[in-house]
Design a protein around this motif. Structure first.
Motif, PDB file in Angstrom:
ATOM      1  N   ARG A  16       1.613  -3.376 -23.811  1.00 44.36           N
ATOM      2  CA  ARG A  16       0.349  -2.704 -23.538  1.00 44.36           C
ATOM      3  C   ARG A  16      -0.332  -2.464 -24.878  1.00 44.36           C
ATOM      4  NH1 ARG A  16      -1.497   2.481 -23.308  1.00 44.36           N
ATOM      5  NH2 ARG A  16       0.588   3.363 -23.659  1.00 44.36           N
ATOM      6  N   LEU A  17      -1.515  -3.027 -25.035  1.00 47.85           N
ATOM      7  CA  LEU A  17      -2.248  -2.957 -26.293  1.00 47.85           C
ATOM      8  C   LEU A  17      -3.340  -1.902 -26.175  1.00 47.85           C
ATOM      9  CD1 LEU A  17      -2.539  -6.806 -26.865  1.00 47.85           C
ATOM     10  CD2 LEU A  17      -1.030  -5.243 -28.112  1.00 47.85           C
ATOM     11  N   GLU A  18      -3.107  -0.766 -26.788  1.00 43.61           N
ATOM     12  CA  GLU A  18      -4.076   0.326 -26.792  1.00 43.61           C
ATOM     13  C   GLU A  18      -5.139   0.031 -27.848  1.00 43.61           C
ATOM     14  OE1 GLU A  18      -4.156   5.058 -28.113  1.00 43.61           O
ATOM     15  OE2 GLU A  18      -2.256   3.937 -28.077  1.00 43.61           O
ATOM     16  N   VAL A  19      -6.371  -0.182 -27.424  1.00 43.74           N
ATOM     17  CA  VAL A  19      -7.442  -0.587 -28.331  1.00 43.74           C
ATOM     18  C   VAL A  19      -7.916   0.619 -29.148  1.00 43.74           C
ATOM     19  CG1 VAL A  19      -9.754  -1.580 -28.518  1.00 43.74           C
ATOM     20  CG2 VAL A  19      -8.158  -2.431 -26.778  1.00 43.74           C
ATOM     21  N   THR A  20      -7.884   0.470 -30.467  1.00 41.99           N
ATOM     22  CA  THR A  20      -8.314   1.552 -31.358  1.00 41.99           C
ATOM     23  C   THR A  20      -9.595   1.216 -32.112  1.00 41.99           C
ATOM     24  OG1 THR A  20      -6.889   0.692 -33.136  1.00 41.99           O
ATOM     25  CG2 THR A  20      -5.937   2.358 -31.665  1.00 41.99           C
ATOM     26  N   ASP A  21      -9.978  -0.064 -32.155  1.00 33.97           N
ATOM     27  CA  ASP A  21     -11.212  -0.458 -32.837  1.00 33.97           C
ATOM     28  C   ASP A  21     -11.601  -1.846 -32.357  1.00 33.97           C
ATOM     29  OD1 ASP A  21     -13.372  -0.152 -34.596  1.00 33.97           O
ATOM     30  OD2 ASP A  21     -12.346  -1.265 -36.180  1.00 33.97           O
ATOM     31  N   VAL A  22     -12.884  -2.136 -32.392  1.00 33.95           N
ATOM     32  CA  VAL A  22     -13.396  -3.427 -31.919  1.00 33.95           C
ATOM     33  C   VAL A  22     -14.386  -3.979 -32.928  1.00 33.95           C
ATOM     34  CG1 VAL A  22     -14.609  -4.658 -30.079  1.00 33.95           C
ATOM     35  CG2 VAL A  22     -13.145  -2.700 -29.513  1.00 33.95           C
TER      36      VAL A  22
END
Length: 209
Positions: free
Chosen positions: A161-167
């Motif tokens: 599970r990849l928790e998105v912290t920046d895009v």
């Protein structure tokens, strides 16, 4: 990734809509001391509401030790690319041979904190979400713990599970060029009609509007 102001996503909706239909990318994991990064191509499911991406890999994959040592990773997705010859980009009243060749592409990089999923029931739920995304028409049995054709395969996989912290999102389609140059590029993309040209043309038109 360098992002000029004219190549930035207009808003979150732009890159989220694009990512919803571009669900194959590369997971980049920092290497252990003295080793280069790991780059693993994979399918994934992006959930905008939860701000996460879901995927899984085989347990023997050599990247696990590095990912557990440093769970800060990048999921990189690049598509809709096309090569643009120099003459297409020549400025008005400039000889065509003075034009600068370039590449058009869309790219989204998700910086994430990776969470490894080893619980059998959680893995089964993750896999079913992926299959539901890629096979909405059905046709495959669900993964379940202790039953069904896939139960024995669960132990050979690990979920992520990849928790998105920046895009970081980029749509590089000549948006800073003069309108007559854009018109020329649109015409040439239509004439060439090569792989990626139609998608590049659509991006240029959409962002121009």
């Amino acid at each position: 990734m360098l992002i000029h102001p004219w190549d930035r996503a207009r808003d979150d909706t732009e890159w989220q809509r694009w990512l919803a239909v571009h669900d194959f990318g590369t997971l980049v994991v920092n290497g252990l001391d003295g080793e280069p990064p790991y780059a693993q191509p994979l399918h994934f499911v992006y959930d905008a509401e939860r701000g996460e991406a879901l995927t899984h890999l085989a347990r023997p994959n050599p990247m696990w030790a590095a990912l557990l040592a440093n769970p800060e990773v990048v999921l990189s997705v690049v598509d809709d690319y096309a090569y643009v010859p120099g003459p297409w980009q020549a400025a008005p009243d400039t000889p065509p041979e003075h034009g600068t060749p370039t590449s058009f592409y869309a790219a989204v990089q998700l910086r994430c904190r990776a969470h490894v999923v080893d619980d059998p029931a959680e893995k089964a739920a993750l896999l079913n979400r992926q299959v539901g995304h890629f096979q909405p028409e059905g046709g495959s049995a669900e993964a379940a713990v202790g039953e069904g054709p896939y139960s024995r395969l669960l132990s050979g996989l690990r979920g992520v599970r990849l928790e998105v912290t920046d895009v970081r999102a980029k749509f590089k389609y000549a948006n800073h060029r003069a309108p007559e140059v854009q018109d020329r590029i649109l015409e040439k993309l239509t004439e060439r009609s090569g792989p990626g040209d139609a998608a590049a043309r659509e991006h240029l038109l959409r962002r121009r509007a």
